[in-house]
Design a protein around this motif. Structure first.
Motif, PDB file in Angstrom:
ATOM      1  N   LEU A  77       0.842  -1.203   0.000  1.00  0.00           N
ATOM      2  CA  LEU A  77       0.000   0.000   0.000  1.00  0.00           C
ATOM      3  C   LEU A  77       0.877   1.253   0.000  1.00  0.00           C
ATOM      4  N   LEU A  81       1.504   4.054  -2.998  1.00  0.00           N
ATOM      5  CA  LEU A  81       1.311   5.486  -2.755  1.00  0.00           C
ATOM      6  C   LEU A  81       2.480   6.289  -3.327  1.00  0.00           C
ATOM      7  N   GLN A  84       2.702   6.323  -7.154  1.00  0.00           N
ATOM      8  CA  GLN A  84       1.731   7.279  -7.698  1.00  0.00           C
ATOM      9  C   GLN A  84       2.264   8.701  -7.599  1.00  0.00           C
ATOM     10  N   LEU A  85       2.885   9.001  -6.454  1.00  0.00           N
ATOM     11  CA  LEU A  85       3.449  10.345  -6.263  1.00  0.00           C
ATOM     12  C   LEU A  85       4.535  10.625  -7.300  1.00  0.00           C
ATOM     13  N   MET A  88       3.080  11.317 -10.685  1.00  0.00           N
ATOM     14  CA  MET A  88       2.515  12.670 -10.814  1.00  0.00           C
ATOM     15  C   MET A  88       3.617  13.706 -10.970  1.00  0.00           C
ATOM     16  N   ILE A  89       4.650  13.573 -10.121  1.00  0.00           N
ATOM     17  CA  ILE A  89       5.734  14.568 -10.168  1.00  0.00           C
ATOM     18  C   ILE A  89       6.420  14.532 -11.532  1.00  0.00           C
ATOM     19  N   LYS A  91       5.238  13.438 -14.380  1.00  0.00           N
ATOM     20  CA  LYS A  91       4.351  13.891 -15.449  1.00  0.00           C
ATOM     21  C   LYS A  91       4.346  15.410 -15.522  1.00  0.00           C
ATOM     22  N   LYS A  92       4.433  16.023 -14.336  1.00  0.00           N
ATOM     23  CA  LYS A  92       4.391  17.488 -14.286  1.00  0.00           C
ATOM     24  C   LYS A  92       5.745  18.088 -14.651  1.00  0.00           C
ATOM     25  N   LYS A  93       6.815  17.553 -14.044  1.00  0.00           N
ATOM     26  CA  LYS A  93       8.116  18.224 -14.151  1.00  0.00           C
ATOM     27  C   LYS A  93       8.962  17.702 -15.314  1.00  0.00           C
TER      28      LYS A  93
ATOM     29  N   SER B  17      -3.286   7.665   2.928  1.00  0.00           N
ATOM     30  CA  SER B  17      -2.752   7.572   1.565  1.00  0.00           C
ATOM     31  C   SER B  17      -3.669   8.275   0.581  1.00  0.00           C
ATOM     32  N   ALA B  20      -3.374  12.001   0.915  1.00  0.00           N
ATOM     33  CA  ALA B  20      -2.076  12.444   0.381  1.00  0.00           C
ATOM     34  C   ALA B  20      -2.121  12.470  -1.144  1.00  0.00           C
ATOM     35  N   LEU B  21      -2.696  11.431  -1.764  1.00  0.00           N
ATOM     36  CA  LEU B  21      -2.735  11.376  -3.226  1.00  0.00           C
ATOM     37  C   LEU B  21      -3.643  12.445  -3.800  1.00  0.00           C
ATOM     38  N   ALA B  24      -1.772  15.636  -3.654  1.00  0.00           N
ATOM     39  CA  ALA B  24      -0.704  15.631  -4.659  1.00  0.00           C
ATOM     40  C   ALA B  24      -1.263  15.806  -6.060  1.00  0.00           C
ATOM     41  N   SER B  25      -2.414  15.169  -6.332  1.00  0.00           N
ATOM     42  CA  SER B  25      -2.960  15.281  -7.689  1.00  0.00           C
ATOM     43  C   SER B  25      -3.407  16.707  -7.978  1.00  0.00           C
ATOM     44  N   VAL B  27      -1.843  19.391  -6.556  1.00  0.00           N
ATOM     45  CA  VAL B  27      -0.610  20.184  -6.652  1.00  0.00           C
ATOM     46  C   VAL B  27       0.083  19.950  -7.988  1.00  0.00           C
ATOM     47  N   PHE B  28       0.164  18.674  -8.389  1.00  0.00           N
ATOM     48  CA  PHE B  28       0.900  18.338  -9.609  1.00  0.00           C
ATOM     49  C   PHE B  28      -0.035  18.132 -10.794  1.00  0.00           C
ATOM     50  N   GLU B  29      -1.122  18.847 -10.832  1.00  0.00           N
ATOM     51  CA  GLU B  29      -2.080  18.653 -11.908  1.00  0.00           C
ATOM     52  C   GLU B  29      -1.481  19.101 -13.238  1.00  0.00           C
ATOM     53  N   VAL B  30      -1.632  18.246 -14.243  1.00  0.00           N
ATOM     54  CA  VAL B  30      -1.184  18.610 -15.586  1.00  0.00           C
ATOM     55  C   VAL B  30      -2.423  18.888 -16.412  1.00  0.00           C
ATOM     56  N   GLU B  32      -4.452  18.835 -19.361  1.00  0.00           N
ATOM     57  CA  GLU B  32      -4.485  18.180 -20.667  1.00  0.00           C
ATOM     58  C   GLU B  32      -5.674  18.703 -21.449  1.00  0.00           C
TER      59      GLU B  32
END
Lengths: 189, 262
Positions: A77, A81, A84-85, A88-89, A91-93, B17, B20-21, B24-25, B27-30, B32
């Motif tokens: 789990l 997590l 996934q983080l 995302m990072i 994909k963005k950066k 979790s 947190a996700l 994060a999603s 904050v780091f949204e792209v 599209e």
């Protein structure tokens, strides 16, 4: 055990890919280019260190309530997590690296190397800092194996193999030989 | 009671979790383009690669970002093309349907066999022995490598020559890849006339082994009003982009090599 010993041990002697044969899938999948293999290695180091930092206290919690038999599911789990983080990072950066890693990035979730590190920390009775060192060292070992092998593969591309050995078979044989070379380190520690 | 503790711990773990996700999603949204997802939904998700992009998602992105044509998805057909054009705000265009065609008429009644082939019944295998058992070395080998490659059962071997059922063919091109002599062309389904020969030999050698062969006399080349037919490597070749389907070449051909496809 000193920290240097831990690092030397997991990078060379007990290399996670080449001696313990964990994480073979990305080892063969992402090692086509040096650049993407470095990126993959960095992602794995990040996931390993973060996952260890979280799973260590979680294991103490599980131990407290005597439900350590649930550690595998709890660890996965946490690993999922962090994967996934990372996704995302990246994909963005770093979109180009995100595309280069493709399906292998989410596959870190099911990479046994990451789970192997977190469970290995517990089995070896490491302290918290020792666990973090081990996680970082193992990630570095994974990166080393990937970068080494991507260099080998670049040479393979130029070679004129018999038709039967072209592609996957040649890669497999090369992987076996690289693994063989790491057997030279066995027994040092 | 003992079961509640692990359940509680895992519920808390899952909740943390999840939160947190979610954070994060955000904050780091792209961002599209919404149209990429919409186009992705209209595509059949066959990921066949027939459009020239690596999968449906890649094609959807290419339509929006690189301005790829809206009518490249053949499995989706005209319906998908119309929807994509609608999403992109363009005029709808029909999908150019493709079919396979075997450019050979050297069946068992025309070309002879130089030896009796009794080995593995495959074109690739028989091709190893003196370019196949038929006298003509450029034509259809007749052992059905294309038949086994076809996912839709559109090809049959009849009189030792492969024949494509134009109605069943989906134009995937797998047969063209499987054919060792590369005599199968993938062409627009609307194409009416075809050259039934790809012989690379000169006129005398071609006619010696097959009465249906192209002798490269260039009569079709002269007859074509749109310059769509050219003789290359001792046989006529139709440029599908230029061909109007007038049929002058078929009338001009004295050897019956250019015919209507049925």
């Amino acid at each position: 055990m000193s920290y240097i010993m831990i690092i030397v041990s997991c990078v060379f002697v007990n290399n996670i890919v080449l001696s313990q044969f964990m994480g073979i899938c990305p080892f063969l999948g992402v090692s086509k280019q040096v650049k993407s293999s470095v990126g993959m290695g960095a992602a794995v180091i990040f996931v390993m260190v973060c996952a260890t930092a979280v799973t260590y206290p979680i294991y103490l919690l599980l131990e407290r309530f005597e439900i350590t038999y649930l550690r595998t599911i709890a660890f996965i789990l946490v690993i999922a997590l962090f994967v996934q983080l990372v996704e995302m990072i990246l994909k963005k950066k770093l979109p180009p690296l995100y595309r280069a890693l493709g399906v292998y990035l989410p596959l870190i979730t099911t990479n046994c190397a990451v789970l192997g590190v977190t469970i290995g920390n517990i089995d070896n009775d490491y302290t918290f800092t020792q666990s973090l060192t081990n996680a970082f060292g193992t990630g570095a070992a994974f990166t080393l194996a990937l970068v080494l092998f991507s260099g080998v593969r670049a040479r393979i591309e130029d070679c004129d193999f018999p038709e039967t050995f072209k592609g996957v078979p040649a890669t497999m044989i090369a992987a076996a030989i690289v693994s063989l070379s790491f057997m030279g380190f066995s027994g040092i520690i | 009671m003992t079961a509640l503790i692990p359940i509680g711990i895992f519920a808390a773990l899952g909740a943390v979790s999840g939160i947190a996700l979610t954070v994060a999603s955000k904050v780091f949204e792209v961002k599209e383009d919404k149209r990429i997802a919409e186009i992705g939904d209209t595509l059949p998700q066959a990921n066949c690669g027939g459009c020239g992009y690596s999968g449906c998602a890649d094609y959807a992105a290419a339509v929006v970002e690189k301005g790829a044509a809206c009518n490249l998805c053949r499995p989706g057909g005209d319906a998908a093309a119309a929807k994509i054009a609608q999403i992109m705000g363009q005029e709808a265009q029909d999908v150019i349907e493709l079919t396979a065609f075997v450019r050979c008429a050297g069946d068992c009644n025309s070309t002879e066999h130089k030896y009796i082939y009794d080995g593995i019944q495959s074109c690739a295998a028989s091709n190893r022995y003196y370019s196949g058992s038929k006298l003509c070395t450029s034509g259809c080998l007749g052992y059905g490598d294309c038949v086994s490659a076809c996912p839709n059962g559109a090809i049959q071997i009849k009189d030792r020559i492969a024949k494509v059922d134009q109605k069943k063919c989906i134009g995937c091109g797998l047969c063209a890849t499987a054919c060792p002599n590369k005599i199968i062309s993938i062409r627009p389904a609307t194409q009416v006339y075809e050259v039934y020969c790809v012989s690379r030999s000169n006129a005398k050698e071609t006619r010696a082994v097959c009465p249906n062969g192209c002798v490269a006399c260039r009569m079709c080349e002269k007859a074509c009003p749109s310059g769509a037919i050219k003789v290359e490597n001792n046989h006529a070749v139709i440029d599908y982009d230029l061909c109007t389907g007038c049929g002058e070449c078929a009338k001009a051909c004295r050897f019956g090599v250019i015919k209507e496809v049925r």
